[in-house]
Design a protein around this motif. Sequence first.
Motif, PDB file in Angstrom:
ATOM      1  N   LEU A  50       4.318  63.223 -30.052  1.00  0.00           N
ATOM      2  CA  LEU A  50       4.759  64.425 -29.349  1.00  0.00           C
ATOM      3  C   LEU A  50       5.609  65.272 -30.278  1.00  0.00           C
ATOM      4  O   LEU A  50       6.541  64.768 -30.914  1.00  0.00           O
ATOM      5  N   SER A  51       5.301  66.569 -30.340  1.00  0.00           N
ATOM      6  CA  SER A  51       6.027  67.492 -31.209  1.00  0.00           C
ATOM      7  C   SER A  51       6.405  68.738 -30.420  1.00  0.00           C
ATOM      8  O   SER A  51       5.727  69.102 -29.462  1.00  0.00           O
ATOM      9  N   ASP A  52       7.486  69.393 -30.872  1.00  0.00           N
ATOM     10  CA  ASP A  52       7.859  70.647 -30.220  1.00  0.00           C
ATOM     11  C   ASP A  52       7.039  71.795 -30.785  1.00  0.00           C
ATOM     12  O   ASP A  52       6.168  71.590 -31.645  1.00  0.00           O
ATOM     13  N   LEU A  58       9.239  64.937 -31.192  1.00  0.00           N
ATOM     14  CA  LEU A  58       9.938  64.748 -29.918  1.00  0.00           C
ATOM     15  C   LEU A  58       9.865  63.299 -29.448  1.00  0.00           C
ATOM     16  O   LEU A  58      10.754  62.813 -28.763  1.00  0.00           O
ATOM     17  N   CYS A  84      -0.096  64.774 -22.316  1.00  0.00           N
ATOM     18  CA  CYS A  84       0.994  64.720 -23.300  1.00  0.00           C
ATOM     19  C   CYS A  84       1.493  66.121 -23.671  1.00  0.00           C
ATOM     20  O   CYS A  84       2.670  66.283 -24.006  1.00  0.00           O
ATOM     21  N   SER A  85       0.621  67.119 -23.602  1.00  0.00           N
ATOM     22  CA  SER A  85       1.070  68.494 -23.863  1.00  0.00           C
ATOM     23  C   SER A  85       2.085  68.928 -22.810  1.00  0.00           C
ATOM     24  O   SER A  85       3.075  69.595 -23.128  1.00  0.00           O
ATOM     25  N   GLU A  88       5.301  67.254 -23.696  1.00  0.00           N
ATOM     26  CA  GLU A  88       5.953  67.961 -24.803  1.00  0.00           C
ATOM     27  C   GLU A  88       6.716  69.179 -24.300  1.00  0.00           C
ATOM     28  O   GLU A  88       7.866  69.420 -24.689  1.00  0.00           O
ATOM     29  N   GLU A  92      10.715  69.640 -24.543  1.00  0.00           N
ATOM     30  CA  GLU A  92      11.277  70.775 -25.283  1.00  0.00           C
ATOM     31  C   GLU A  92      12.152  71.629 -24.368  1.00  0.00           C
ATOM     32  O   GLU A  92      13.227  72.077 -24.772  1.00  0.00           O
TER      33      GLU A  92
END
Length: 195
Positions: A50-52, A58, A84-85, A88, A92
């Motif tokens: 998971l990324s911002d 994340l 998962c989006s 995220e 965030e």
Amino acid sequence: AEAEQRLPGVFFLSEESPFWNDLDDVFTPDLAESQDPNAWRSGDGLLVFLSDSEGAPLGLVSMDEPIEGRRPTDDDLRLVRAVCSHAEQALESARRAEAAAENQRILSLLLGASPALSACATTGELMSMAGEIVVPHLGFERFAAYLVADETLTLSATRGWDDTASLSMTLSVSAVESLLRPDRGQTRRSHCSWP
């Protein structure tokens, strides 16, 4: 593991993947062997990084032992990526709300302290008051204030030090200026890329 990235940030790692060799602690369930080539193997794993919105990490979602006992299809992976989006975005948003609340807290603290700082009669009193604000209200454990006289910085106030003997009583202005060059600065957040 780039070759095993099926969708952005989604990695299906078979039990043969060399990725597992780089991990010390890996849970491997005890599953019955199957002759089905699409059966989920005990060493398989599904990871979603998971990324911002800027690409900073994340978190990590790890999935194992699917109920159907089969390796994921492309449709399965697209569904996992969609879920998962949303995670995220929620993470965030929570981070932004936390940062905004902290900024508001600091701003309120500084506004509340402003009259007291303005009322200080001496520079030493001002530095001492600043130390009371910085430690611990702004998240620091220690504070040391130096004032400039000619080309020398002289220690004028401290807070949070059990023993100030480790502090220099004076510092050279030119030596400190070399430490504050723009090329020596660091940003608050570091960005790293996933595998």
